[in-house]
Design an enzyme around this catalytic site. Structure first.
Site, short mmCIF file in Angstrom:
data_model
loop_
_atom_site.label_atom_id
_atom_site.label_comp_id
_atom_site.label_asym_id
_atom_site.label_seq_id
_atom_site.Cartn_x
_atom_site.Cartn_y
_atom_site.Cartn_z
N ASP A 65 0.80 -1.23 0.00
CA ASP A 65 0.00 0.00 0.00
C ASP A 65 0.83 1.28 0.00
OD1 ASP A 65 0.76 -0.87 2.61
OD2 ASP A 65 -0.70 0.47 3.51
N GLU A 123 -0.79 -2.01 5.06
CA GLU A 123 0.09 -1.98 6.25
C GLU A 123 -0.06 -0.66 6.99
OE1 GLU A 123 3.00 -1.10 8.95
OE2 GLU A 123 3.05 -0.06 7.03
ZN LIG Z 1 4.94 3.71 6.42
ZN LIG Z 2 6.42 1.02 5.55
#
Ligand SMILES: [Zn+2]
Ligand SMILES: [Zn+2]
Length: 376
Positions: A65, A123
């Site tokens: 991401d 994440e």
């Molecule tokens: Zn980051």
């Molecule tokens: Zn990262």
């Protein structure tokens, strides 16, 4: 790999929206004859790669991401999507795991067992790792150990650093609402002042790290947001003050201590000022702590391939949801040095950040060596 990385960089996608990225990953894995499962935690992808016959299996994880930021690098492959940017280098992580997948797929005789290539969504803040685990990641794709790599521009290019224990901190959010009785700014004695309570609370908050947690441990409590009153009404003492911030710790006991004390301090200050406090503590990410055996494996895998190896890198107070994988299976996390004179703006989550492509072969060599050692 540089072309893949710059293509990902040009097309950043936020957590759980990595449709294009996931499709590119799945397409390439299939092209190398790797079994692909899509749709885990929405946009997550797992590639399952069999080597020689063997009972062991390991998981290698890359996050996919990007961030809700506007890129200011001016690069010719800069983000084409306004307000979206790969400012943490996850474009590089995805590329390195793809590079390793291609090499391993054409060198299956070099390892015995199974490699699960885990391409994780979300994440940054949204907890994609937890969703993958909750959706049965390790039941569907069993592993004996799981490994992660993150780029670190503060380390020289190609250096691999493997912390012995804590790698990254817990990352939690706290909130407190102080509710008093609003009144005329000229007549404070007719109300109870939530702004005074909030001011005292902020001051007392820093005593947690300064006076209560062991000075040799790590605790961070920061105020990130305050809201009260109306700028058009400076002669009004507002009835409520809302505060919000972040808390970080490297161990569960210190994390629990911070959580308990934020609530107690809020209540005590409210009692002192004859008003009400409503504290809330939201546990988001646990500390990321390396397991000793797998950390040692990573050090061995780095030795001989990395430009330099550090087996005692100090922890960092940022957070990482790789902790969710480590709560489910043994494993370890390493830093890959991406310090590059061509990229002096080496700060994550900065609008000038760019992953150093020169680090790609270092990351791939490390992944492949790790597989050959773990699945010898
Ligand atoms: Zn980051
Ligand atoms: Zn990262």
């Amino acid at each position: 790999m540089t072309a893949w990385r710059q293509d990902f960089h040009r097309h950043p996608e936020l957590g759980f929206e990595e449709h294009r990225t996931a499709a590119r990953v799945a397409e390439r894995l299939r092209g190398w004859g790797i079994a692909v499962t899509e749709g885990i935690a929405g946009t997550g992808v797992v590639g399952t790669l069999q080597g020689r016959p063997g009972n062991r299996a390991i998981g290698l994880r890359a996050d996919m991401d990007a961030l809700a930021m506007t890129e200011a690098t001016g690069l010719d492959y800069a983000s084409e999507t306004p307000g979206r940017m790969h400012a943490c280098g996850h474009d590089g992580h995805t590329t390195m795991l793809l590079g390793a997948a291609e090499w391993l797929a054409s060198n299956r005789h070099r390892f015995a067992g199974t490699v699960q290539l885990i391409f994780q969504p979300a994440e940054e803040s949204l907890g994609g790792a937890r969703v993958m685990v909750e959706q049965g990641l390790f039941e569907r794709f069993p592993v004996d150990a799981v490994y992660g790599i993150h780029n670190l521009p503060g380390l020289p290019l190609g250096t691999i650093a493997v912390p012995k224990g804590p790698v990254l901190a817990s990352s939690d959010t706290w909130e407190v609402t102080f509710t008093g009785a609003g009144t005329h700014g000229a007549k404070p004695h007719l109300g109870t002042d939530a702004t005074l309570a909030a001011a005292q609370f902020i001051t007392a908050l820093q005593a947690i790290a300064a006076r209560e947690v062991d000075p040799l441990a790590t605790a961070v409590v920061s105020v990130g947001h305050m809201a009260a009153g109306n700028p058009a009404a400076p002669n009004v003492i507002p009835a409520t003050v809302f505060l919000k911030g972040t808390a970080r710790a490297l161990t569960e006991p210190v994390r629990g201590q911070i959580e308990a004390r934020i609530g107690e301090i809020a209540q005590a200050v409210a009692t002192l000022h004859r008003l009400r406090a409503e504290p809330r503590y939201i546990r988001r990410l646990s500390p990321t702590v390396n397991h000793a055996a797998q950390a040692a494996v990573m050090v061995q895998a780095a030795t001989g391939t990395a430009a330099a190896v550090q087996d005692d890198h100090p922890p960092i107070t940022a957070g990482e949801d790789f902790s969710e994988f480590l709560a489910a299976r043994p494993g370890a996390y390493a830093w890959l040095g991406t310090g590059d004179p061509a990229h002096p703006e080496g700060v994550h989550h900065n609008p000038h950040f760019d992953f150093a492509d020169a680090a790609l072969p270092h990351g791939v060599a490390f992944w492949c060596n790790l597989v050959e050692r773990e699945l010898a």
